[in-house]
Write a protein that holds these residues in place. Structure first.
Motif, short mmCIF file in Angstrom:
data_model
loop_
_atom_site.label_atom_id
_atom_site.label_comp_id
_atom_site.label_asym_id
_atom_site.label_seq_id
_atom_site.Cartn_x
_atom_site.Cartn_y
_atom_site.Cartn_z
N ASN A 99 0.81 -1.21 0.00
CA ASN A 99 0.00 0.00 0.00
C ASN A 99 0.85 1.26 0.00
N SER A 100 1.89 1.31 0.80
CA SER A 100 2.73 2.52 0.85
C SER A 100 3.53 2.69 -0.44
N ALA A 101 4.02 1.58 -1.00
CA ALA A 101 4.75 1.68 -2.26
C ALA A 101 3.85 2.16 -3.39
N GLN A 102 2.59 1.76 -3.36
CA GLN A 102 1.66 2.21 -4.39
C GLN A 102 1.33 3.69 -4.25
N ILE A 103 1.37 4.23 -3.03
CA ILE A 103 1.22 5.69 -2.89
C ILE A 103 2.36 6.36 -3.64
N TRP A 104 3.58 5.89 -3.40
CA TRP A 104 4.74 6.53 -4.03
C TRP A 104 4.72 6.33 -5.55
N ASN A 105 4.48 5.10 -6.00
CA ASN A 105 4.47 4.83 -7.44
C ASN A 105 3.47 5.72 -8.18
N HIS A 106 2.27 5.82 -7.62
CA HIS A 106 1.25 6.64 -8.29
C HIS A 106 1.59 8.12 -8.22
N SER A 107 2.11 8.57 -7.09
CA SER A 107 2.49 9.98 -6.97
C SER A 107 3.54 10.36 -7.99
N PHE A 108 4.46 9.44 -8.25
CA PHE A 108 5.49 9.65 -9.27
C PHE A 108 4.88 9.61 -10.67
N PHE A 109 4.00 8.66 -10.90
CA PHE A 109 3.37 8.47 -12.20
C PHE A 109 2.62 9.71 -12.66
N TRP A 110 1.84 10.32 -11.77
CA TRP A 110 1.08 11.51 -12.17
C TRP A 110 2.01 12.62 -12.65
N GLN A 111 3.15 12.73 -12.03
CA GLN A 111 4.10 13.78 -12.43
C GLN A 111 4.77 13.47 -13.77
N CYS A 112 4.70 12.22 -14.18
CA CYS A 112 5.27 11.81 -15.47
C CYS A 112 4.35 12.15 -16.64
N LEU A 113 3.15 12.66 -16.36
CA LEU A 113 2.17 12.94 -17.40
C LEU A 113 1.95 14.44 -17.55
N ALA A 114 1.60 14.85 -18.75
CA ALA A 114 1.32 16.26 -19.04
C ALA A 114 0.45 16.34 -20.28
N PRO A 115 -0.27 17.44 -20.45
CA PRO A 115 -1.11 17.58 -21.64
C PRO A 115 -0.32 17.42 -22.93
N GLU A 116 -0.97 16.90 -23.94
CA GLU A 116 -0.32 16.60 -25.21
C GLU A 116 0.42 17.81 -25.78
N GLY A 117 1.65 17.59 -26.18
CA GLY A 117 2.42 18.63 -26.85
C GLY A 117 3.02 19.69 -25.95
N SER A 118 2.84 19.55 -24.64
CA SER A 118 3.31 20.61 -23.74
C SER A 118 4.80 20.52 -23.43
N THR A 119 5.41 19.34 -23.60
CA THR A 119 6.85 19.20 -23.34
C THR A 119 7.47 18.26 -24.36
N ARG A 120 8.75 18.42 -24.60
CA ARG A 120 9.51 17.55 -25.48
C ARG A 120 10.88 17.29 -24.86
N PRO A 121 11.53 16.16 -25.16
CA PRO A 121 12.89 15.94 -24.67
C PRO A 121 13.81 17.04 -25.18
N SER A 122 14.63 17.57 -24.30
CA SER A 122 15.53 18.64 -24.71
C SER A 122 16.82 18.55 -23.89
N GLY A 123 17.80 19.34 -24.29
CA GLY A 123 19.03 19.46 -23.53
C GLY A 123 19.72 18.14 -23.27
N LYS A 124 20.14 17.94 -22.03
CA LYS A 124 20.89 16.75 -21.64
C LYS A 124 20.09 15.49 -21.88
#
Length: 213
Positions: free
Chosen positions: A71-96
């Motif tokens: 249960n605690s690991a799933q809190i962390w996994n999901h909290s990280f997952f949401w931050q990995c998402l963004a509206p379409e086209g809002s970011t692209r790989p850049s720099g390093k």
């Protein structure tokens, strides 16, 4: 100190049509919230009221406490997952990050295809991961609630392949879900930020997490 359900870093309808508001209502508002509630219900009896989320996860792993760990690991996994998402086209790989993708995978599409293959072929529930290992990008996957927090990994990006992540929008079509997410709504700015090795802290919460913020 009880853990909380973190707010989504975007509006519930911001990821459409690739991930619906209805999916987020259930995935975030019910599944993620259930992990938070269950973990909070176990903290007092485990003597962990003042611990950070990462400390709880590591303690549960060390003690073989599967209920608390899952249960605690799933809190962390999901909290990280949401931050990995963004509206379409809002970011692209850049720099390093862009340079590392070119060096380690040749091109972005190769990275996406390999991460998709790892995630789609992962047996049963779990998570696909892009991690940093000895200065290079690597792809792996972890079963069920398992998390980079207890493996010394440096997490950069994850994709949830539990069925609850996609059953509303994609039914049982995991391949279509994974491909759609990876090609349209990845928050590459967040992925790049995690090259500093502080990704685990970005999904932590609690006493020590706040002290080090």
């Amino acid at each position: 100190m009880a853990f909380t359900l973190p707010d989504l870093p975007f509006a519930k309808d911001a990821l459409g049509p690739h991930m619906s508001a209805e999916t987020l209502d259930y995935h975030h508002g019910k599944h993620h919230k259930a992990y938070v509630d269950k973990t909070n219900g176990m903290l007092a009896e485990k003597g962990l009221e003042g611990a950070s989320l990462v400390e709880v996860i590591k303690t549960a792993k060390e003690k073989g406490d599967k209920g608390l760990f899952n249960n605690s690991a799933q809190i962390w996994n999901h909290s990280f997952f949401w931050q990995c998402l963004a509206p379409e086209g809002s970011t692209r790989p850049s720099g390093k990050l862009r340079d590392m993708i070119a060096s380690d995978f040749g091109e972005e599409q190769n990275l996406l295809e390999k991460l998709a293959t790892e995630s789609v072929n992962h047996f049963a529930s779990g998570w696909g991961w892009l991690v940093l290992n000895n200065g290079k990008l690597e792809i792996t996957s972890l079963h069920d609630a398992d998390t980079p927090v207890v493996h010394g990994m440096t997490p950069l990006l994850t994709i949830d392949v539990w069925e609850h992540a996609y059953y509303i929008d994609y039914r049982n079509e995991r391949p279509r879900f994974v491909k759609t997410v990876l090609e349209n709504i990845v928050n590459w700015d967040f992925v790049a930020q995690n090259l500093d090795g502080k990704g685990i802290e970005r999904a932590d919460q609690g006493a020590r997490a706040k002290a080090h913020a």
